[in-house]
Structure formats: structure tokens, C-alpha cells
Write a protein that holds these residues in place. Structure first.
Motif, short mmCIF file in Angstrom:
data_model
loop_
_atom_site.label_atom_id
_atom_site.label_comp_id
_atom_site.label_asym_id
_atom_site.label_seq_id
_atom_site.Cartn_x
_atom_site.Cartn_y
_atom_site.Cartn_z
N LYS A 103 -27.16 0.99 1.13
CA LYS A 103 -27.74 2.23 1.62
C LYS A 103 -28.39 2.01 2.99
CE LYS A 103 -31.03 5.86 0.33
NZ LYS A 103 -31.96 6.35 -0.72
N ALA A 104 -28.16 2.97 3.89
CA ALA A 104 -28.76 3.02 5.23
C ALA A 104 -28.12 2.05 6.22
CB ALA A 104 -30.26 2.80 5.19
N GLU A 105 -27.13 1.24 5.79
CA GLU A 105 -26.42 0.42 6.78
C GLU A 105 -25.56 1.33 7.65
OE1 GLU A 105 -26.01 -4.10 5.46
OE2 GLU A 105 -24.63 -2.80 4.36
N ARG A 106 -25.32 0.88 8.89
CA ARG A 106 -24.74 1.74 9.90
C ARG A 106 -23.22 1.63 10.00
NH1 ARG A 106 -30.23 1.11 9.91
NH2 ARG A 106 -30.37 -0.42 11.55
N VAL A 107 -22.58 2.79 10.12
CA VAL A 107 -21.13 2.89 10.34
C VAL A 107 -20.93 3.53 11.71
CG1 VAL A 107 -18.96 3.89 9.57
CG2 VAL A 107 -20.66 3.12 7.88
N PHE A 108 -20.33 2.79 12.63
CA PHE A 108 -20.05 3.31 13.97
C PHE A 108 -18.62 3.83 14.04
CE2 PHE A 108 -23.87 1.07 14.89
CZ PHE A 108 -24.36 1.55 16.10
N ALA A 109 -18.42 4.81 14.91
CA ALA A 109 -17.08 5.35 15.13
C ALA A 109 -16.82 5.45 16.62
CB ALA A 109 -16.93 6.71 14.48
N LEU A 110 -15.73 4.87 17.06
CA LEU A 110 -15.30 4.94 18.46
C LEU A 110 -13.88 5.50 18.46
CD1 LEU A 110 -15.77 4.11 21.51
CD2 LEU A 110 -14.54 1.99 20.92
N ALA A 111 -13.78 6.79 18.70
CA ALA A 111 -12.47 7.44 18.64
C ALA A 111 -12.56 8.78 19.36
CB ALA A 111 -12.03 7.66 17.19
N GLY A 112 -11.40 9.28 19.75
CA GLY A 112 -11.34 10.63 20.28
C GLY A 112 -11.41 11.62 19.14
N ARG A 113 -11.08 12.87 19.42
CA ARG A 113 -11.15 13.92 18.40
C ARG A 113 -9.92 13.83 17.49
NH1 ARG A 113 -13.27 16.12 23.10
NH2 ARG A 113 -11.20 16.73 23.78
N ILE A 114 -9.99 12.93 16.52
CA ILE A 114 -8.91 12.75 15.55
C ILE A 114 -9.48 13.01 14.15
CG2 ILE A 114 -7.58 11.14 16.97
CD1 ILE A 114 -8.79 8.83 15.37
N PRO A 115 -8.64 13.42 13.19
CA PRO A 115 -9.16 13.74 11.86
C PRO A 115 -9.94 12.61 11.21
CG PRO A 115 -6.91 14.53 12.08
CD PRO A 115 -7.20 13.71 13.31
N GLU A 116 -9.49 11.38 11.43
CA GLU A 116 -10.16 10.24 10.80
C GLU A 116 -11.63 10.13 11.20
OE1 GLU A 116 -5.77 9.45 11.02
OE2 GLU A 116 -7.29 10.21 12.41
N LEU A 156 -15.17 2.12 12.95
CA LEU A 156 -13.88 2.79 12.88
C LEU A 156 -13.41 3.05 14.30
CD1 LEU A 156 -11.76 4.63 11.15
CD2 LEU A 156 -13.09 6.49 12.18
N THR A 157 -12.18 2.65 14.62
CA THR A 157 -11.63 2.91 15.94
C THR A 157 -10.10 2.90 15.86
OG1 THR A 157 -11.77 2.30 18.29
CG2 THR A 157 -11.63 0.48 16.70
N THR A 158 -9.46 3.11 16.99
CA THR A 158 -8.00 3.11 17.02
C THR A 158 -7.51 1.77 17.56
OG1 THR A 158 -7.89 3.99 19.27
CG2 THR A 158 -8.00 5.60 17.45
N VAL A 159 -6.24 1.50 17.34
CA VAL A 159 -5.65 0.26 17.85
C VAL A 159 -5.80 0.18 19.36
CG1 VAL A 159 -3.46 -0.95 18.19
CG2 VAL A 159 -4.03 -0.04 15.94
N ALA A 160 -5.50 1.27 20.06
CA ALA A 160 -5.55 1.26 21.52
C ALA A 160 -6.97 1.01 22.03
CB ALA A 160 -5.03 2.58 22.06
N LEU A 161 -7.95 1.67 21.44
CA LEU A 161 -9.33 1.48 21.88
C LEU A 161 -9.84 0.08 21.53
CD1 LEU A 161 -10.88 4.96 21.01
CD2 LEU A 161 -10.57 3.98 23.30
N TYR A 162 -9.41 -0.45 20.40
CA TYR A 162 -9.82 -1.80 20.03
C TYR A 162 -9.33 -2.81 21.07
CZ TYR A 162 -10.62 -6.10 17.46
OH TYR A 162 -11.06 -7.35 17.10
N LYS A 163 -8.08 -2.69 21.44
CA LYS A 163 -7.51 -3.66 22.39
C LYS A 163 -8.21 -3.57 23.75
CE LYS A 163 -2.83 -3.90 20.43
NZ LYS A 163 -1.40 -3.55 20.66
N ARG A 164 -8.52 -2.35 24.18
CA ARG A 164 -9.10 -2.16 25.52
C ARG A 164 -10.59 -2.45 25.57
NH1 ARG A 164 -6.74 3.04 25.75
NH2 ARG A 164 -8.79 3.91 26.23
N LYS A 165 -11.31 -2.16 24.48
CA LYS A 165 -12.77 -2.14 24.59
C LYS A 165 -13.52 -2.99 23.58
CE LYS A 165 -12.50 2.42 26.64
NZ LYS A 165 -13.19 3.67 26.94
N ILE A 166 -12.91 -3.35 22.48
CA ILE A 166 -13.63 -4.08 21.43
C ILE A 166 -13.25 -5.55 21.36
CG2 ILE A 166 -14.16 -4.17 18.97
CD1 ILE A 166 -15.28 -1.72 20.41
N ALA A 167 -11.97 -5.85 21.56
CA ALA A 167 -11.51 -7.23 21.38
C ALA A 167 -12.33 -8.21 22.20
CB ALA A 167 -10.02 -7.32 21.75
N GLY A 168 -12.65 -7.84 23.44
CA GLY A 168 -13.37 -8.75 24.32
C GLY A 168 -14.83 -8.93 23.99
#
Length: 587
Positions: A103-116, A156-168
């Protein structure tokens, strides 16, 4: 003034506005009564945003009513009823339990306006976790800072955003235990230490019971920039849903059967409070467009989807104004009943232009990340004074104050006198703190007021007018940008000795980020170096946050204590009086 007598002939008030007698409603308003408009969890187990937004409707007459219509960039449409959302958010809540989130642990989301993104936001709230949206245009460093400060456990993010912004930056976030990717299974399998969102959702159960949720349990964490220091994590609780629900009805004039379109990205609080929560608690249909601004696409969407209530931003309005009204005439927008704008003050000419272009004025309103919901608004039944923020919501006491020399707070009761806009604490969506920064939070309150940091005045009829910001935060296209964050990134370049950042007025964006840079002795100012620095900042910070202009100067003006005098930089840029320079490091 725009009298609502002008507006009535178009629709003749096919539905009467929700707030016709403003004075009467304000006089008898009670937040406790407002909370009774919601159900609460069954069995008296508390108050949960996701229950009010989804489950109570899915269990009743709105079960099969269209809740979300998602329109992809390609034009593909996916529809979600309230019953659909209940099952999908149940699955995501179960997914989080399977991952072992407490409880109260954080879930971040990095995505455009997608249903997920919408499903994960509501599923997170169901499970008692805290939802933390990130703007998808951020660069790696702002993302790393926010996930680190928020102690994110899941992203939660997309494959494209992960490669560009998270992997590094992944290695610098040891607390981030799980990264859920949206994309093709083949792509996801090729990326180590990530998990397939779609597969996990397919494996999750449809059955979920929302646990007991105290109204004061932390629900949302929204980051906002300050003039100095790191981004601030504004904490909001489940009781905020009371304000989300009520302001949707009173400020945005939601009615049963409405089709609502909020153009804001959920990476910002408008896209969460009013792009997700408020329309759902009110049981109406929300349109979600994945694509970015395109005037003709927008007008076609308004026509085809028969949008009745439209919430957008001044930057978009100014872009539409630039194109002109002729293109609008090609579209049938007769269903459109109410247009509102937020993000920065709406120019008076834009309010009037709405009347010319759509047959409806554009209603400005004011609020902040910290307030969690709309505080001051131009209401559907109220005459509009173009350029005004409007009048306070029922249940909100707003005032204009000044600080005395002894530090105490004095309320300014005279009409037309400028001061700091302040609110009496106690509304449900008021932030409950800055994460891990109690002292910073306490400084926001004095003399029985929440001090907003915005300068304003109040006229004799109770309308509030925005004057400017009391600090140096830059407001560009509705986004708040902290100059310190930009300065810090520029200083990482080997050529930069010092940097100072301001907001420069811009007719389209409101303000753009402009940087002043002094160089180390081994480097020489040139157009090539300027382009290099612009590109460096854009890569690190993202296009929204990075400076649009850079000037080279010999020294960045500072106080003797080392604080950058951004006020002085701005005055010199705009040719304004420099004011008191007694604290300047060197005269």
C-alpha cells in the motif's frame, strides 16, 4: 463583458447550466454535503477514487454506457464501457498485487494518450497504490529526478520511450523494481529486465475487491517545478475526488449524456483530474485523442464525435486563432455547448474570438497543481469579463493578501489593489504536502491562508484578475518549468561556467525558456556553440523544458549570497526598470 444573453440563442440553453444562482449556492455550500453525492466504498470501507469513477457506475444503470472512446493517430477507434473499465482496472490492480506492491508504493507512468495509461492510473488507485504521471516529452534527466524523488517501484511505458529515455538511466534507479512495457511481445522479449504489460494483463484475474481506503490515504503524486532546488512532489489524497466530481459539474457544466473532450496530457494534473477522474465520476463519455494538435483534425473530431463540452489550453486557442475562422465554417459544431480553457491566463481577445469562431465564449478558469482542482472559474450561466479568471467555486474562499514587514499576512479588501492570491485551506483536493519536504510545504501557509505565489487583483463584483507570478517559474504552453532544472543541465556542458534562465514572453506559448550563459575561459561564444548548447539541453531535458534561445554574457548576475538574479535578467531582456540591485554581487 460578454453577457450570456449573447450565448443563449445558439442553443437556447437546451440544458440549463448547473450553477444559475451563484450567490445562493455559495451561501449554503458544504463540502460534507458534496461528499454525500458520492457512494463511498460498500460497507462503509472508506472512499476510493477508482470506485467513484468506475465501479459504482459499472454496478448500475451506466454499466454499458460509453466511458472512454480512444482515437489513435491512425484514426482507429477503441471504445470502453464502464463495465469494460471495471474489468481492465481490476486486472491491473491484481497485476500490481502479483508484483508484490505494498500500500502507498508508487506506480509511475510515462506514455502518451494511450488506453493503457488510463487503465493503469485507475487500477493503481484501486490497489491502494499511488499514481504518478510523467509527461512523455520529458528528457531522461527530468524523468530520473522524478522517479528517484518519488521512490518509484513500477514504471509503465512503451517500448519506444523506454529505448529513448529510460534505458540510459535505469541503472541509476535501483528502487525501480518493475518496468512494464506496452508494445509487441517480440520487441519486449529483446529488452532485458522488463515485463510485457499485455501478457501480464491477460494472465490477471477480472475479480478484485478494493481494499479499505481512508479518504486521507495518498492517491496521486504530481510533480511541479520550483524556482530553486529539485522538482516538488505534490501529494493528493483520495478525498480529492470530491472536488474533482463537483468542479466537473459546476465549473465545466457536466450533464448526463455529455460527450467531453479534455485535450490535456495526463502527464500534467489537468489531464489526470479532468482528463480521467472528473468525467468518469460524473458518468459521462470522454474522448481521448492520441494525436497532437492539428486544427482540422480537432474540428473534424468535434464534429464527428458530437462533443458537447471541450476543455483545452490557451496555446491551442492561439494557434487556432492564427489559422483563422474560415476553416471552422466547414464543420458542423452545433452539439458544442461549453468551451473552457486552463493552463495560463487566457488573453481577452481569445475569449471574444471564441464567440466569433464557435458562437460560444471560451471560459477561463484558474487552479494549480497544489489545489488539485479548479478553484476560480467563469461559469456557464455567468457573464464573462474577458481576461478575468472568474469567481471562486462554491466552498472556496479566495482573497488578495500582502505580507507586512513583520512577516504577518494582511488581507486586501479594496477592489482593484494587486496582491498575492490566497485561499482558505480545507477544500478536499488541497495538496497534503510536498513529498519528503515538510518545511517547503509549511512555507506555503501563513495567517490562515494558502499562499498561491500568483499575483492578482479582485474587482468590485468579485471577479479575480491574474497579474503575474510572484516567483520565477516559467509557464510555457501551459507547462510549469523550473529555471533551476534547466540551469543545472546547461552547467553539465563542459563549456558552461554559469547559467541563468528566465521566461520570455511569447505570443503563442505565453512564455518560452531563454537561457543566459557565461563560458569558461577556454571557450569562445559562437553560433556553432549556441546550436550545440541548444541541442545538448534538448536531448537532456526534452523539447518542452529545454531553452528555445541562448544568449552569451560575461557574468550571470547574482546576489552576494550566490542566488541568481533572474528578475534582473528578465528586466534587461525586456528593457524594464532594473529595480533594487543593492544585493547584486558586483555593481
Amino acid at each position: 463583458m460578454i453577457s450570456k444573453a449573447i450565448e443563449k440563442p445558439k442553443g437556447g440553453w437546451a440544458v440549463a447550466p448547473n450553477l444559475i444562482d451563484y450567490e445562493k449556492v455559495c451561501a449554503g455550500y458544504s463540502w460534507d454535503a458534496a461528499q454525500r453525492e458520492l457512494d463511498g466504498l460498500p460497507g462503509g470501507r472508506g472512499l476510493n477514487i477508482a470506485h467513484e469513477a468506475i465501479d459504482r457506475h459499472a454496478a448500475g444503470a451506466l454499466r454499458n454506457h460509453l466511458a472512454l472512446r480512444w482515437i489513435a493517430k491512425s484514426g482507429e477507434i477503441r471504445d470502453f464501457s464502464y463495465a469494460d473499465l471495471r474489468l481492465l482496472t481490476n486486472r491491473f490492480a491484481n497485476l500490481l498485487r502479483r508484483l508484490g506492491l505494498s500500500k502507498a508504493e508508487r506506480v509511475f507512468a510515462l506514455a502518451g494518450r494511450i488506453p493503457e495509461l488510463y487503465i493503469s492510473a485507475l487500477g493503481t488507485l484501486k490497489n491502494g497504490n499511488v499514481f504518478c504521471p510523467l509527461f512523455s516529452a520529458f528528457g531522461p534527466e527530468p524523468i530520473r529526478q522524478r522517479i528517484g524523488i518519488g521512490d518509484g517501484r513500477v514504471l509503465l511505458t512503451t517500448v519506444a520511450l523506454y529505448k529513448r529515455k529510460i534505458a540510459g538511466i535505469r541503472a541509476s534507479l535501483p528502487g525501480l523494481r518493475h518496468v512494464l512495457l506496452v508494445g509487441s511481445p517480440e520487441e519486449i522479449r529483446a529488452i532485458p529486465n522488463t515485463e510485457d504489460f499485455g501478457q501480464l494483463m491477460n494472465e490477471a484475474s477480472d475479480d478484485f475487491e478494493i481494499p479499505q481506503t481512508d479518504p486521507e490515504d495518498l492517491a496521486l503524486l504530481h510533480f511541479t517545478s520550483g524556482t530553486t532546488g529539485k522538482p516538488k512532489g505534490a501529494m493528493h489524497v483520495h478525498q480529492a475526488v470530491v472536488a474533482h466530481h463537483v468542479t466537473g459539474r459546476l465549473a465545466l457544466d457536466f450533464h448526463p449524456g455529455d460527450i467531453f473532450w479534455c485535450t490535456a496530457d495526463p502527464g500534467w494534473i489537468t489531464g489526470t483530474s479532468y482528463g480521467i477522474i472528473a468525467p468518469l465520476t460524473n458518468g459521462i463519455t470522454s474522448i481521448i485523442d492520441e494525436a497532437e494538435f492539428d486544427a482540422e483534425r480537432w474540428y473534424a473530431l468535434l464534429q464527428k464525435q458530437k462533443v458537447t463540452v471541450w476543455y483545452t489550453a490557451p496555446t491551442a486557442v492561439r494557434m487556432m486563432m492564427k489559422i483563422g475562422t474560415e476553416v471552422i465554417r466547414k464543420y458542423d459544431l452545433r452539439h458544442l455547448r461549453f468551451i473552457a480553457s486552463v493552463g495560463e491566463p487566457l488573453n481577452p481577445e481569445a475569449v471574444v474570438w471564441g464567440q466569433e469562431a464557435f458562437g460560444l465564449p471560451i471560459h477561463d478558469n484558474w487552479w494549480q497543481t497544489e489545489t488539485g482542482g479548479i478553484m476560480i472559474s467563469n461559469f456557464a450561466a455567468m457573464d464573462i469579463r474577458p481576461g478575468s479568471m472568474g469567481r471562486p467555486l462554491p466552498g472556496i474562499e479566495a482573497g488578495i493578501v500582502r505580507r507586512r514587514e513583520d512577516g504577518t499576512i494582511e488581507e486586501i479588501r479594496e477592489a482593484g489593489v494587486e496582491g498575492e492570491l490566497a485561499l482558505r485551506p480545507g477544500w478536499p483536493s488541497m495538496f497534503r504536502g510536498y513529498l519528503n519536504e515538510e518545511e517547503r510545504y509549511r512555507k506555503c501557509f501563513a495567517g490562515g491562508w494558502y499562499l498561491t505565489g500568483d499575483l492578482a487583483r479582485r474587482d468590485g463584483d468579485g471577479y479575480f484578475w491574474f497579474v503575474g507570478r510572484a516567483d520565477d517559474v516559467i509557464k510555457s504552453s501551459g507547462h510549469l518549468i523550473g529555471p533551476f532544472e534547466v540551469e543545472s543541465t546547461l552547467l553539465e556542458h563542459p563549456a558552461v561556467a554559469e547559467a541563468g534562465v528566465i521566461g520570455k514572453p511569447d505570443p503563442m506559448a505565453g512564455e518560452i525558456v531563454k537561457a543566459f550563459v557565461s563560458l569558461k575561459p577556454a571557450f569562445v561564444a559562437s553560433d556553432e556553440l549556441r546550436s550545440e548548447l541548444l541541442g545538448f539541453a534538448r536531448k537532456r531535458l526534452g523539447a518542452v523544458v529545454a531553452p528555445k534561445e541562448i544568449d552569451f554574457i560575461a557574468n550571470v548576475p547574482k546576489t552576494r549570497s550566490g542566488k541568481i538574479m533572474r528578475r534582473l535578467l528578465k528586466a534587461r531582456e525586456l528593457g524594464l526598470p532594473e529595480g533594487d540591485t543593492s544585493t547584486l554581487e558586483s555593481q
